[in-house]
Design a protein around this motif. Structure first.
Motif, mmCIF file in Angstrom:
data_model
loop_
_atom_site.group_PDB
_atom_site.id
_atom_site.type_symbol
_atom_site.label_atom_id
_atom_site.label_comp_id
_atom_site.label_asym_id
_atom_site.label_seq_id
_atom_site.Cartn_x
_atom_site.Cartn_y
_atom_site.Cartn_z
ATOM 1 N N ALA A 90 0.785 -1.111 0.151
ATOM 2 C CA ALA A 90 0.096 0.222 -0.182
ATOM 3 C C ALA A 90 0.938 1.321 -0.239
ATOM 4 N N THR A 91 0.786 2.061 -1.112
ATOM 5 C CA THR A 91 1.842 3.074 -1.153
ATOM 6 C C THR A 91 1.185 4.493 -1.384
ATOM 7 N N ALA A 92 2.114 5.516 -1.220
ATOM 8 C CA ALA A 92 1.653 6.867 -0.891
ATOM 9 C C ALA A 92 2.003 7.659 -2.183
ATOM 10 N N GLU A 93 1.534 8.807 -2.302
ATOM 11 C CA GLU A 93 1.820 10.119 -3.240
ATOM 12 C C GLU A 93 1.592 9.493 -4.798
ATOM 13 N N GLU A 94 0.816 8.369 -4.796
ATOM 14 C CA GLU A 94 0.428 8.199 -6.228
ATOM 15 C C GLU A 94 -0.368 9.392 -7.207
ATOM 16 N N GLU A 95 -1.267 10.082 -6.519
ATOM 17 C CA GLU A 95 -2.088 11.036 -7.006
ATOM 18 C C GLU A 95 -1.134 12.240 -7.501
ATOM 19 N N ILE A 96 0.039 12.430 -6.909
ATOM 20 C CA ILE A 96 1.022 13.539 -7.429
ATOM 21 C C ILE A 96 2.204 12.957 -7.956
ATOM 22 N N SER A 97 1.927 11.642 -8.388
ATOM 23 C CA SER A 97 3.204 11.160 -8.966
ATOM 24 C C SER A 97 4.612 11.359 -8.198
#
Length: 352
Positions: free
Chosen positions: A129-136
């Motif tokens: 489960a990972t972070a910061e996908e929405e801002i690449s």
């Protein structure tokens, strides 16, 4: 279908929705998710706002499948009737920010991981489960990949109605600068940077890269922002504009950038060339089994963390991309139940 798995997934998603987790602000949610997974009996690894677990008996001699989705959300759009952080079930739909994009994928992939690792498989599994996908962002999946063992295939949880996104367009954002010379607008002096920019903007509007594909079509270039001028009576000496470039799998972003520079006179700077287009071999065993489960294949025009994966991958998850980033975002409970069932059928006993 295991009702306990789907009930647990729905309950977990409600808890996740209640914890705001905007990009770069996911730490509270990650704290909760880390404890939740530990209570389930797994050893959790964490790097910044990313968590992952390995299947028991992980063997580096076996192929490895990564199950990945993101825990960050955009900020709520205007127009919410339901409360974005107060999960509510109404008419068999669960409302809340991130329910569709991509909380449902997170909980369904975790449920599938739990089920599949309790059976004998010929492959390793990793759930991340990972972070910061929405801002690449660089502190999400990209930073995690260097910590993980070799990956042979990945399923990226994004809302696709559980169909198979076997290709995905890449993204490159260009900042373009045209220089002119300032002058008084009332006199015939100066060099108007806006007028100079028009020819390059027209080129971006009309140029067609020759290589197209059935799944992703052509490379798409769109001028999305333009800025020039200081006041009405001054000929502008600078004009800047932004171009959104969506690549297909026939070109790398660097190849596209080189071609653009052959044709335009403006100064072109790419913000990044790392978000590449992806395409999965259509004869891959997981793709073939997905088709046997009556899933359809398509090429996705929207970007995900799949663009950062240097190995075969497929985007697949519950929900509908059209609901993402909208007011009153929701996921149907039946979509969660279906997704867990399909993920399990897709991967149980698969041989890579």
């Amino acid at each position: 279908m295991n009702n306990e798995l789907s009930n647990d997934a729905i309950a977990l998603l409600q808890q996740l929705i209640a914890i705001p987790s905007f990009s770069k602000e996911e730490n509270v949610l990650v704290d909760f998710l880390e404890r939740y997974i530990e209570i389930k009996g797994y050893t959790v690894s964490r790097k910044e706002n990313n968590v992952w677990i390995l299947s028991t008996g992980f063997d580096s001699n076996r192929p490895t499948i990564l199950l990945n989705s993101h825990i960050d959300t955009v900020k709520p759009a205007s127009g919410w009737v339901h409360q974005p952080f107060s999960p509510k079930i109404e008419n068999n739909k669960l409302y809340g920010l991130g329910s569709n994009d991509a909380g449902a994928s997170v909980v369904c992939l975790l449920s599938a991981f739990i089920y599949l690792t309790q059976q004998t498989q010929t492959y390793n599994l990793i759930f991340a489960a990972t972070a910061e996908e929405e801002i690449s962002g660089k502190n999400g999946l990209e930073s995690l990949l260097m910590e993980l063992p070799r990956i042979d295939f990945a399923i990226v949880g994004e809302p696709t109605k559980m169909h198979l996104a076997v290709a995905e367009k890449g993204l490159m954002v260009l900042d373009c600068l045209v220089s002119g010379k300032a002058g008084h607008a009332a006199r015939n002096e100066g060099v108007n940077a806006i007028y100079k920019a028009l020819s390059d903007i027209t080129w971006f509007m009309t140029y067609q890269f020759p290589k197209k594909t059935d799944l992703l079509g052509p490379v798409k270039m769109t001028v999305t922002q333009i800025n020039a001028g200081t006041q009405h009576n001054v000929v502008p000496d600078k004009c800047t504009f932004v171009v959104d470039v969506r690549s297909n799998e026939m070109y790398s972003n660097n190849e596209i950038l080189a071609e653009i520079n052959k044709h335009v006179s403006c100064d072109v700077q790419a913000r990044s060339t790392r978000l590449s287009s992806t395409a999965t071999p259509l004869n891959h065993p997981i793709v073939i089994r997905g088709l046997e489960l009556n899933r359809s294949m398509f090429g996705s025009p929207t970007l995900s963390d799949q663009s950062l994966m240097p190995f075969p991958s497929m985007k697949m998850g519950p929900g509908d991309s059209a609901r993402s980033h909208t007011a009153d975002e929701y996921i149907a409970l039946a979509e969660i139940e279906e997704a867990i069932d399909i993920y399990i059928k897709l991967l149980d006993g698969i041989k890579l």
